[in-house]
Design a protein around this motif. Sequence first.
Motif, PDB file in Angstrom:
ATOM      1  N   ASN A   1       0.804  -1.224   0.000  1.00 22.46           N
ATOM      2  CA  ASN A   1       0.000   0.000   0.000  1.00 22.46           C
ATOM      3  C   ASN A   1       0.835   1.270   0.000  1.00 22.46           C
ATOM      4  O   ASN A   1       0.358   2.326  -0.411  1.00 22.46           O
ATOM      5  CB  ASN A   1      -0.954  -0.011   1.191  1.00 22.46           C
ATOM      6  N   ASN A   2       2.076   1.173   0.458  1.00 19.11           N
ATOM      7  CA  ASN A   2       2.956   2.346   0.342  1.00 19.11           C
ATOM      8  C   ASN A   2       3.118   2.677  -1.145  1.00 19.11           C
ATOM      9  O   ASN A   2       3.029   3.848  -1.540  1.00 19.11           O
ATOM     10  CB  ASN A   2       4.298   2.058   1.014  1.00 19.11           C
ATOM     11  N   GLY A   3       3.304   1.669  -1.962  1.00 15.08           N
ATOM     12  CA  GLY A   3       3.371   1.861  -3.419  1.00 15.08           C
ATOM     13  C   GLY A   3       2.054   2.418  -3.944  1.00 15.08           C
ATOM     14  O   GLY A   3       2.033   3.268  -4.849  1.00 15.08           O
TER      15      GLY A   3
ATOM     16  N   VAL B   1      10.624  10.292  -5.344  1.00 14.34           N
ATOM     17  CA  VAL B   1       9.792   9.902  -4.200  1.00 14.34           C
ATOM     18  C   VAL B   1      10.028   8.431  -3.889  1.00 14.34           C
ATOM     19  O   VAL B   1      10.046   7.588  -4.786  1.00 14.34           O
ATOM     20  CB  VAL B   1       8.297  10.140  -4.534  1.00 14.34           C
ATOM     21  N   ASP B   2      10.200   8.152  -2.614  1.00 16.17           N
ATOM     22  CA  ASP B   2      10.342   6.771  -2.142  1.00 16.17           C
ATOM     23  C   ASP B   2       8.986   6.319  -1.599  1.00 16.17           C
ATOM     24  O   ASP B   2       8.593   6.717  -0.498  1.00 16.17           O
ATOM     25  CB  ASP B   2      11.427   6.735  -1.051  1.00 16.17           C
ATOM     26  N   ALA B   3       8.270   5.525  -2.403  1.00 14.11           N
ATOM     27  CA  ALA B   3       7.007   4.913  -1.953  1.00 14.11           C
ATOM     28  C   ALA B   3       7.177   3.394  -2.056  1.00 14.11           C
ATOM     29  O   ALA B   3       6.289   2.697  -2.527  1.00 14.11           O
ATOM     30  CB  ALA B   3       5.842   5.407  -2.809  1.00 14.11           C
ATOM     31  N   MET B   4       8.346   2.910  -1.629  1.00 13.85           N
ATOM     32  CA  MET B   4       8.597   1.459  -1.751  1.00 13.85           C
ATOM     33  C   MET B   4       8.053   0.698  -0.557  1.00 13.85           C
ATOM     34  O   MET B   4       7.245  -0.201  -0.708  1.00 13.85           O
ATOM     35  CB  MET B   4      10.098   1.216  -1.927  1.00 13.85           C
ATOM     36  N   LEU B   5       8.514   1.044   0.627  1.00 16.39           N
ATOM     37  CA  LEU B   5       8.016   0.360   1.826  1.00 16.39           C
ATOM     38  C   LEU B   5       7.621   1.398   2.863  1.00 16.39           C
ATOM     39  O   LEU B   5       8.330   2.392   3.068  1.00 16.39           O
ATOM     40  CB  LEU B   5       9.092  -0.539   2.430  1.00 16.39           C
ATOM     41  N   GLY B   6       6.501   1.149   3.520  1.00 12.09           N
ATOM     42  CA  GLY B   6       6.061   2.033   4.597  1.00 12.09           C
ATOM     43  C   GLY B   6       6.081   1.287   5.906  1.00 12.09           C
ATOM     44  O   GLY B   6       7.064   0.598   6.216  1.00 12.09           O
ATOM     45  N   ILE B   7       4.970   1.367   6.642  1.00 11.75           N
ATOM     46  CA  ILE B   7       4.954   0.710   7.956  1.00 11.75           C
ATOM     47  C   ILE B   7       4.958  -0.815   7.847  1.00 11.75           C
ATOM     48  O   ILE B   7       5.199  -1.506   8.823  1.00 11.75           O
ATOM     49  CB  ILE B   7       3.752   1.171   8.819  1.00 11.75           C
TER      50      ILE B   7
ATOM     51  N   SER C   1      10.304  10.747   1.170  1.00  6.34           N
ATOM     52  CA  SER C   1       9.756   9.427   1.501  1.00  6.34           C
ATOM     53  C   SER C   1       8.292   9.552   1.874  1.00  6.34           C
ATOM     54  O   SER C   1       7.890  10.515   2.539  1.00  6.34           O
ATOM     55  CB  SER C   1      10.509   8.801   2.684  1.00  6.34           C
ATOM     56  N   ILE C   2       7.517   8.561   1.477  1.00  9.14           N
ATOM     57  CA  ILE C   2       6.122   8.521   1.892  1.00  9.14           C
ATOM     58  C   ILE C   2       5.999   7.643   3.136  1.00  9.14           C
ATOM     59  O   ILE C   2       6.426   6.479   3.131  1.00  9.14           O
ATOM     60  CB  ILE C   2       5.211   7.940   0.775  1.00  9.14           C
ATOM     61  N   ASP C   3       5.443   8.204   4.154  1.00  6.55           N
ATOM     62  CA  ASP C   3       5.152   7.577   5.450  1.00  6.55           C
ATOM     63  C   ASP C   3       6.407   7.260   6.261  1.00  6.55           C
ATOM     64  O   ASP C   3       6.521   7.712   7.392  1.00  6.55           O
ATOM     65  CB  ASP C   3       4.285   6.323   5.275  1.00  6.55           C
ATOM     66  N   VAL C   4       7.332   6.485   5.699  1.00  6.06           N
ATOM     67  CA  VAL C   4       8.549   6.085   6.416  1.00  6.06           C
ATOM     68  C   VAL C   4       9.652   5.917   5.365  1.00  6.06           C
ATOM     69  O   VAL C   4       9.376   5.366   4.300  1.00  6.06           O
ATOM     70  CB  VAL C   4       8.364   4.701   7.090  1.00  6.06           C
ATOM     71  N   PRO C   5      10.878   6.342   5.628  1.00  2.00           N
ATOM     72  CA  PRO C   5      11.944   6.009   4.688  1.00  2.00           C
ATOM     73  C   PRO C   5      12.067   4.489   4.557  1.00  2.00           C
ATOM     74  O   PRO C   5      12.081   3.775   5.566  1.00  2.00           O
ATOM     75  CB  PRO C   5      13.208   6.608   5.339  1.00  2.00           C
ATOM     76  N   THR C   6      12.119   4.015   3.333  1.00  2.00           N
ATOM     77  CA  THR C   6      12.205   2.568   3.095  1.00  2.00           C
ATOM     78  C   THR C   6      13.398   1.966   3.842  1.00  2.00           C
ATOM     79  O   THR C   6      14.512   2.492   3.777  1.00  2.00           O
ATOM     80  CB  THR C   6      12.317   2.304   1.581  1.00  2.00           C
ATOM     81  N   GLY C   7      13.131   0.875   4.558  1.00  2.00           N
ATOM     82  CA  GLY C   7      14.196   0.190   5.298  1.00  2.00           C
ATOM     83  C   GLY C   7      14.239   0.549   6.766  1.00  2.00           C
ATOM     84  O   GLY C   7      14.894  -0.122   7.550  1.00  2.00           O
TER      85      GLY C   7
HETATM   86  K   LIG Z   1       8.517   4.802   1.950  1.00  2.00           K
END
Ligand SMILES: [K+]
Length: 523
Positions: free
Chosen positions: A57-59, A119-125, A151-157
């Motif tokens: 869903n982050n994607g 934009v980083d929308a790879m991984l969120g929570i 980053s969206i929501d959280v930086p990936t990783g």
């Molecule tokens: K992210």
Amino acid sequence: MSISLLTLDDLRDVERRQASVLESGTLMERAGQDIASRLERELPPKGRVTILCGTGNNGGDGFTAARCLKARGHDVICVLVGGDEPKAEDAKRAFAAWQAVGGKTVREPDSLGKADIVVDAMLGIGGDRPIRGEILDATIWYNVQNSLKVSIDVPTGLNAETGNWNGRIQGCRSDMTIALLSAHAGLFMNEGRDAAGHVCLSELDVSIPLPLQGLIDEADYGHILEPRPHFCHKGTWGTAAIVGGDDGKIGAAILASRAALRLGAGRVKTEFLASDAPAVDPGCPELMIAESPLDLASFSALVVGPGMGTGEKSVKRLLDAIHCEDTPLVLDADALTILAEKPELQEELLTRRAMTVLTPHPLEAAKLLRNKVEEVQSNRIFWARELALQTGAAIVLKGTGTVVSLRSGHAWVNPTGSAALATAGTGDVLSGMIGSFIAQGYDLTTAVLGAVWLHGAAAQCATMPVLADELSSRAATALGMLRRAKLRWAEAGSDPLSSVGTIALQPGQLAPAPVEMIGKVRH
Ligand SMILES: [K+]
Ligand SMILES: NC(=O)C1=CN([C@@H]2O[C@H](COP(=O)(O)OP(=O)(O)OC[C@H]3O[C@@H](n4cnc5c(N)ncnc54)[C@H](OP(=O)(O)O)[C@@H]3O)[C@@H](O)[C@H]2O)[C@@H](O)CC1
Ligand SMILES: Nc1ncnc2c1ncn2[C@@H]1O[C@H](COP(=O)(O)OP(=O)(O)O)[C@@H](O)[C@H]1O
């Protein structure tokens, strides 16, 4: 605690509850709109945006933001990372909607030209494992882009709760992070603070439960900003005793004592343990230096430990202080080492009637908890709470993103502070500041949260390490300016844009906000 820090379990609960009242995809649509509006403020007309979208869903947030930005005339390309198609249901719909408007998607970013924003929308929570494979490759590409990185929501990783990289594999390092629904503790702690950059929050127009943890803010420390009444004398503001400064470490007790005096205690008396202690502090003749052991029970607050040593004499003095059951007590540095070596003293803390505050750095906390420092750092809020339960004291777990925890389970993360504090003696200053506010009669939470916040704020604008003694002067100056600003606003109703030292303030706001609210704000 006006900025709440929801745990991942809390967030999943909110998500579940909303799923039964809102049409599916509603929150993702709100997220995409708010992200697009915020990004648009950084973009030229027809700006170029590359969005790395994961399969969860982050994607989905990424695809939705892409569609909204495209509709506003920007040139957007999505990169699908980690699979041939989205897996999560809402993300599948967001991807289909992106394709339906002719959105372009590629499978790897290397051949793309320079964008204004990536934009980083790879991984969120949901990102709970070390990154590898395609996500790791895309992360490496992201980190070297010479564009604004968001980053969206959280930086990936990054672990959103603890601020550590999952499995210690470095993930995305961003200039800005747009958190959704609630801010996350990990954005303000450990490696998270550097990885997240400027934090924005879109609450997605959802009302969230009041959690047990949040960021320290004005609502928590506001009382220390009230101007002093004219009708007072030095006795009104209490007398603090500082006990410490064994041979070779006299400076630590002086730093704490000066800080206590500068931050407003009416009187400060210092008891050195050193045999050859000076009779006066020439740099601060206002300090009263005891010639014989102090009657500790007669003080408004005790600060015990800076430079105290751990010998027999020190253990005895610590015990004397703990036995002053009705006198508020702040324990720091060597006092904490003694407590860790003598757990029976921790038992005695539990029965004290007055408040006790412990101010460990991570290593001191680890010793008190009989654990490893890595373990403490892996979940700072959890371990601060554990230590509060173990000792019955309020805990100030220092470090990047200082955590304050009470026995009730309430916890705060401090959003102020910087690497300028990473220099010897700044912890002594903090214990003196806490003791000072307690001596002046502020309640426990105001005294502790106010001191922690101000200590960080005083160092925030410094680009070089701040000498510890200079820090307490800076903190005192900042406090005076904040009080004056508050007075001006109170007199004028509201004031035009104002500036307090290097801290730029908006009317009605006494400190820079740690989080920029975006989207529809419910307050
Ligand atoms: K992210
Ligand atoms: N809460 C809300 O109400 C709202 C949430 N919203 C958004 O949803 C986001 C959460 O979405 P999410 O739950 O789908 O998780 P996400 O972060 O996309 O990860 C997805 C998948 O990643 C995988 N995975 C994990 N680690 C991995 C790794 N190292 N390397 C590779 N894969 C890895 C893991 O796969 P699995 O374990 O299933 O194999 C998981 O299924 C949230 O951050 C926010 O942006 C908003 O839309 C609005 C409202
Ligand atoms: N990188 C950092 N970012 C924010 N605060 C920091 C950082 N490094 C140190 N600090 C703060 O500086 C203080 C150092 O305290 P401590 O380790 O006890 O030092 P000392 O014993 O030399 O006085 C703590 O308040 C801690 O939170």
